[in-house]
Design an enzyme around this catalytic site. Structure first.
Site, PDB file in Angstrom:
ATOM      1  N   ASP A 157      -6.049  17.656 -15.606  1.00  0.00           N
ATOM      2  CA  ASP A 157      -6.239  16.248 -15.961  1.00  0.00           C
ATOM      3  C   ASP A 157      -5.760  16.098 -17.405  1.00  0.00           C
ATOM      4  OD1 ASP A 157      -7.239  13.820 -16.928  1.00  0.00           O
ATOM      5  OD2 ASP A 157      -9.024  13.894 -15.650  1.00  0.00           O
TER       6      ASP A 157
ATOM      7  N   LYS B 163      -6.575   4.815 -19.606  1.00  0.00           N
ATOM      8  CA  LYS B 163      -6.818   5.219 -20.992  1.00  0.00           C
ATOM      9  C   LYS B 163      -5.538   5.071 -21.816  1.00  0.00           C
ATOM     10  CE  LYS B 163     -10.762   6.101 -19.077  1.00  0.00           C
ATOM     11  NZ  LYS B 163     -11.141   7.416 -18.569  1.00  0.00           N
TER      12      LYS B 163
ATOM     13  N   TYR C  71     -14.876  15.105 -16.818  1.00  0.00           N
ATOM     14  CA  TYR C  71     -15.250  13.705 -16.708  1.00  0.00           C
ATOM     15  C   TYR C  71     -16.380  13.544 -15.679  1.00  0.00           C
ATOM     16  CZ  TYR C  71     -14.732   8.732 -15.870  1.00  0.00           C
ATOM     17  OH  TYR C  71     -14.964   7.394 -15.731  1.00  0.00           O
TER      18      TYR C  71
ATOM     19  N   ARG D 115       0.829  -1.220   0.000  1.00  0.00           N
ATOM     20  CA  ARG D 115       0.000   0.000   0.000  1.00  0.00           C
ATOM     21  C   ARG D 115       0.856   1.260   0.000  1.00  0.00           C
ATOM     22  NH1 ARG D 115      -1.988   2.273   4.415  1.00  0.00           N
ATOM     23  NH2 ARG D 115      -2.373   0.325   5.509  1.00  0.00           N
TER      24      ARG D 115
END
Ligand SMILES: *Cc1c(COP(=O)(O)O)cnc(C)c1O
Length: 391
Positions: free
Chosen positions: A184, A209, A112, A59
């Site tokens: 972004d 993406k 988005y 983590r």
């Protein structure tokens, strides 16, 4: 590593990579482990005191994350990058690293759908308010500034209407007021646009993406100054939006071909946009590479290529949209974008379905809009398929 390599393709292949010291494996092993052993108790204590580089628990970091982070940081011209479990984890982590109760954000209206939901529905519960506005005119920003404003957040080109925001102009206004600008960069990719060089303070990505590019991973990343990435790491270890070793490894592998893929997608995007612009079934084509795009000059100034996503407004209402989407054969009827295979979707049917109508209107997201995300297939095949579906 790779200090002497200058070209983008060379960097993408070699940055962060070294033969495995144990086996000599040319590709990095997959460190499929949750935890890492230390040779002595003191070395673990030293690690916890941050006197040593290394790994303790996935983590908090994993060698497979480090490879992908090195490539993304280099690509964006950032000091550091941080891998996260999704683009949404990256957006949430970056914003939570900068904002707290009582703070205010300004966001481009055309963003988005998931990010819209975070800003519009979730963050207000924690005392963070967002003003959504059309940032195509950078000076409009001044009217929305408050004394509590901390961050300007934008996507350019935007999803799904391919509107642009002038990163350099907005950064200048934001910085004069002491605000941070987060961009972004999922749609453009660092191959086509480098927001940090234009003045942005940090970049977020959906690695799902273009960066991974093969529709087989959900991942995200933040890139920026070391101090900011450290603050993001601190948020991430508390929120827990960690990626996993195998997906990070796939992402690192996908990144090696990013520039080749994006180059081809730029070409396909332009060819498909030009074909559709002349088609009688199409009322409008939205693509920054077209002369007809109202911000084509800005696109040429701030982007090296115009990407593989375009949107079209269809004549004939919902029946025409249904017919078009149901008839395509090569294109997958699916959300997402930036992958090797071409995908097509109606934004109001899925990605932007839960964006309230007034904000859909502000973003130009109408029912006649169809988003086309081209892959790396041959442009002639894509055009033939779209042509037969529109006939
Ligand atoms: C997909 C996407 C996101 C969210 O990324 P996930 O990996 O799906 O969480 C954020 N921003 C943009 C522009 C996107 O296209």
């Amino acid at each position: 590593m790779a200090e002497t390599l200058k070209g983008l393709n060379s960097l993408l292949v070699h940055e962060g990579e070294a033969p495995d010291p144990v086996s000599g494996s040319v590709t990095s092993p997959i460190y499929q482990t949750s935890t890492f052993a230390f040779p002595t108790n003191q070395s673990m204590a030293d690690f916890m005191n941050e006197q040593k580089e290394g790994y303790i628990y996935t983590r908090l970091g994993n060698p497979n994350f480090t490879v992908a982070e090195a490539k993304i940081a280099k690509l964006e011209g950032a000091e550091k990058a941080l891998m996260l479990s999704s683009g949404m984890a990256a957006v949430a982590t970056a914003l939570m690293a900068l904002c707290g109760a009582g703070d205010h954000l300004i966001a481009h209206a055309d963003i988005y759908g998931g990010t819209f939901g975070l800003l519009h529905d979730l963050l207000p519960r924690f005392g963070v308010e967002t003003t959504f506005m059309d940032l195509r005119d950078p000076s409009a920003l001044r009217g929305a500034l408050r004394s509590e404003t901390k961050v300007v957040y934008l996507e350019t080109p935007s999803n799904p209407t391919l509107r642009l925001a002038d990163i350099a102009a907005i950064a200048e206004i934001a910085h004069r007021k002491g605000l941070r600008l987060i961009v972004d960069n999922t749609f453009a990719t660092p191959v086509n646009q480098r927001p940090l060089a234009l003045g942005a303070d940090a970049v977020v990505h959906s690695g799902t993406k273009y960066l991974n590019g093969h529709s087989d991973v959900i991942a995200g990343a933040v890139a920026g100054p070391a101090e900011f990435i450290l603050a993001c790491s601190d948020v991430a270890r508390k929120l827990g939006g960690t990626l996993n070793a195998f997906d990070a490894w796939l992402l690192g592998r996908g990144l090696k071909t990013l520039a080749l893929r994006v180059q081809k997608q730029n070409e396909n995007g332009q060819a498909v946009a030009e074909y559709l612009e002349g088609h009688p079934a199409i009322a409008e084509v939205l693509y920054p590479g077209l002369q007809s795009h109202p911000q084509h000059e800005l696109a040429k100034r701030q982007m090296k290529g115009f990407g593989g996503v375009l949107s079209v407004r269809l004549r004939g209402g919902q029946p025409a949209v249904d017919r078009f989407l149901d008839r395509v054969q090569l294109f997958g009827r699916a959300v997402s974008l930036g992958s090797v295979e071409s995908l097509i979707t109606q934004p109001v049917a899925a990605v932007h379905r839960f964006v309230p109508p007034e904000f859909q209107g502000m973003g130009g997201i109408t029912a006649d809009l169809v988003r086309i995300a081209v892959g790396i297939e041959d442009a002639e095949d894509l055009i033939r398929d779209l042509g037969q579906a529109l006939a």
